[in-house]
Design a protein around this motif. Sequence first.
Motif, mmCIF file in Angstrom:
data_model
loop_
_atom_site.group_PDB
_atom_site.id
_atom_site.type_symbol
_atom_site.label_atom_id
_atom_site.label_comp_id
_atom_site.label_asym_id
_atom_site.label_seq_id
_atom_site.Cartn_x
_atom_site.Cartn_y
_atom_site.Cartn_z
ATOM 1 N N ALA A 40 0.837 -1.200 0.000
ATOM 2 C CA ALA A 40 0.000 0.000 0.000
ATOM 3 C C ALA A 40 0.870 1.247 0.000
ATOM 4 C CB ALA A 40 -0.930 0.000 1.215
ATOM 5 N N ASP A 41 1.946 1.211 0.756
ATOM 6 C CA ASP A 41 2.865 2.350 0.779
ATOM 7 C C ASP A 41 3.494 2.557 -0.603
ATOM 8 O OD1 ASP A 41 4.389 4.267 2.719
ATOM 9 O OD2 ASP A 41 5.950 3.363 1.484
ATOM 10 N N ASP A 42 3.848 1.467 -1.264
ATOM 11 C CA ASP A 42 4.396 1.579 -2.618
ATOM 12 C C ASP A 42 3.361 2.142 -3.594
ATOM 13 O OD1 ASP A 42 6.967 0.619 -2.057
ATOM 14 O OD2 ASP A 42 6.354 -1.460 -2.295
ATOM 15 N N SER A 60 1.098 4.204 -3.018
ATOM 16 C CA SER A 60 0.864 5.628 -2.771
ATOM 17 C C SER A 60 1.845 6.523 -3.513
ATOM 18 C CB SER A 60 0.944 5.918 -1.269
ATOM 19 O OG SER A 60 2.273 5.830 -0.792
ATOM 20 N N HIS A 61 2.932 5.951 -4.012
ATOM 21 C CA HIS A 61 3.941 6.735 -4.728
ATOM 22 C C HIS A 61 3.803 6.618 -6.245
ATOM 23 C CE1 HIS A 61 6.033 7.616 -0.990
ATOM 24 N NE2 HIS A 61 5.960 6.335 -0.678
ATOM 25 N N TRP A 67 -5.507 -1.080 -7.515
ATOM 26 C CA TRP A 67 -4.669 -1.527 -6.404
ATOM 27 C C TRP A 67 -4.934 -2.996 -6.071
ATOM 28 C CZ3 TRP A 67 -4.191 2.819 -2.124
ATOM 29 C CH2 TRP A 67 -3.556 3.941 -2.703
ATOM 30 N N LEU A 109 -4.851 0.806 3.977
ATOM 31 C CA LEU A 109 -5.054 1.768 2.885
ATOM 32 C C LEU A 109 -5.428 3.162 3.385
ATOM 33 C CD1 LEU A 109 -7.165 -0.420 0.405
ATOM 34 C CD2 LEU A 109 -4.678 -0.231 0.575
ATOM 35 N N LYS A 159 -4.346 5.533 5.332
ATOM 36 C CA LYS A 159 -3.433 6.678 5.365
ATOM 37 C C LYS A 159 -2.985 7.108 3.976
ATOM 38 C CE LYS A 159 0.829 6.023 6.688
ATOM 39 N NZ LYS A 159 2.033 5.646 7.477
ATOM 40 N N TYR A 160 -3.367 6.326 2.960
ATOM 41 C CA TYR A 160 -2.872 6.611 1.614
ATOM 42 C C TYR A 160 -3.952 7.074 0.638
ATOM 43 C CZ TYR A 160 1.076 3.958 3.436
ATOM 44 O OH TYR A 160 2.126 3.509 4.214
ATOM 45 N N VAL A 161 -5.215 7.022 1.054
ATOM 46 C CA VAL A 161 -6.291 7.392 0.137
ATOM 47 C C VAL A 161 -7.399 8.071 0.928
ATOM 48 C CG1 VAL A 161 -7.435 5.136 0.358
ATOM 49 C CG2 VAL A 161 -7.824 6.507 -1.692
#
Length: 476
Positions: A90-92, A94-95, A141, A337, A339-341
């Motif tokens: 998920a962190d990946d 987000s970039h 995703w 997810l 914190k990223y969306v």
Amino acid sequence: MTERDPSPVSSPAGAVDPPTRAARIAHGDTVRRRIPFDAIAEHAPAPGRDPVGLLESQAATRVPDLVPIRYGRMAESAFAFYRGAALVMADDFSHAPTTGLHTQLCGDAHLSNFGLFATPERKLAFDVNDFDETYPGPFEWDVKRLVASLAVAGRSNGFSRKQRKRIARACAAEYRETMSYQADRGELAAWYSHIDAATELDELRDVLDSSTRKRVRKTIDKSRGRDSLQALSKLTTLVDGQPRIVSTPPLIVPIEEVFTGTEAEQLDQELIRRIRDYRNTLQPARRVLFDRFEYVQTARKVVGVGSVGTRAWIVLLRGPGGDPLFLQAKEAGPSVLEKYVDGPAFTNHGERVVTGQRLMQAASDILLGWQQGPDADGVVRDYYIRQLRDGKGSAVVETMNPDVMALYGRLCARVLAYAHARAGDRFAIAGYLGSDDDFDKALTGFAETYADQTERDHAALRKAIDDGRITAHPGT
């Protein structure tokens, strides 16, 4: 930048009409021109990327004694690492660029999170079966996590690069073609779409060899027998004529061994009260059924790979005739997810899991519900609750040959597309995917790239264990 898709909105008479099917398909096509397939297939590791650090951040809220079991299980193979590393991926994500075409996501859609379960009509269905991380987000995703899981698992099984690419491409194509098919169907037809396990096996009879058919049939037959009665025979013994859960630490530990003396007695009474709270989240008709059971005992149980360390309990109840009901109460924290969306806030993450599951699955457990309350330390924790065993079964990924994994990947992709079409704008997603195979090719390339990344991450975990940065207990 993320662009949200236009969603149809119910409007009073005289208001602006919602976008037509053609307009929503056209919107998807417009998004593809702005965010091409190559963009969503990018994987450029962020500066300072630290997968082990992300895993350590999750450990802060977990049972400390169980965290080393999680690391030990993830260290067993690159695929085991992948299963437990939803936060890392998920962190990946987000970039990288996203389509902004949102639907309800599984959030952890690797191929081991699909499987069999019994519907309320007592038929075996095949569907997504893990929703700990469910949350609204970009449809791709989930698809990227599924397709990459096939490449990682294929490597663990010793498949050639050519075989892995064929498997990944078939999965992506199945998702694209199914979404296109769903976009041509009516609302109810799309909503009811599902896979019946027995029917699917009959349809694959001419594709699978006899030994594979026998293994699949054995899995289906075994799943039919996985219920509370079977769990009673496996997990309990009679003590003074009463069933008691057998202690097999650290994997299963009765509550009276986790806590002692008056603390255990108080917690037992607290659990009975909280079970009543859970009862109130069930549909009224299900409460009539549930009220016929009485509480017997609770035990802590270690589950899964990525979930190890979260609080999970099994609860034994018994009907007036002595028939058992085993429930599983599993802690629900924030989705990886969130914190990223951008998305909704939840006061109870157990309710988040249940809501997402009911939306994505064609049929769900009749005793699926949620609960919230303080633990022994006074920390408020959220839980979702379901039957422990209700016809559940899963494929053994490690024994699959390339042809079987390709078929299995396609089945996973199909039910994932069913779920996304049920929860999101299937017209816009279908418009984005188009009718050619460019999407399939792009995700196949991503799958291999991310499999490389996973092998490096797995090696980093092993090094962290060897260096003493973290402690792992393998084989448990």
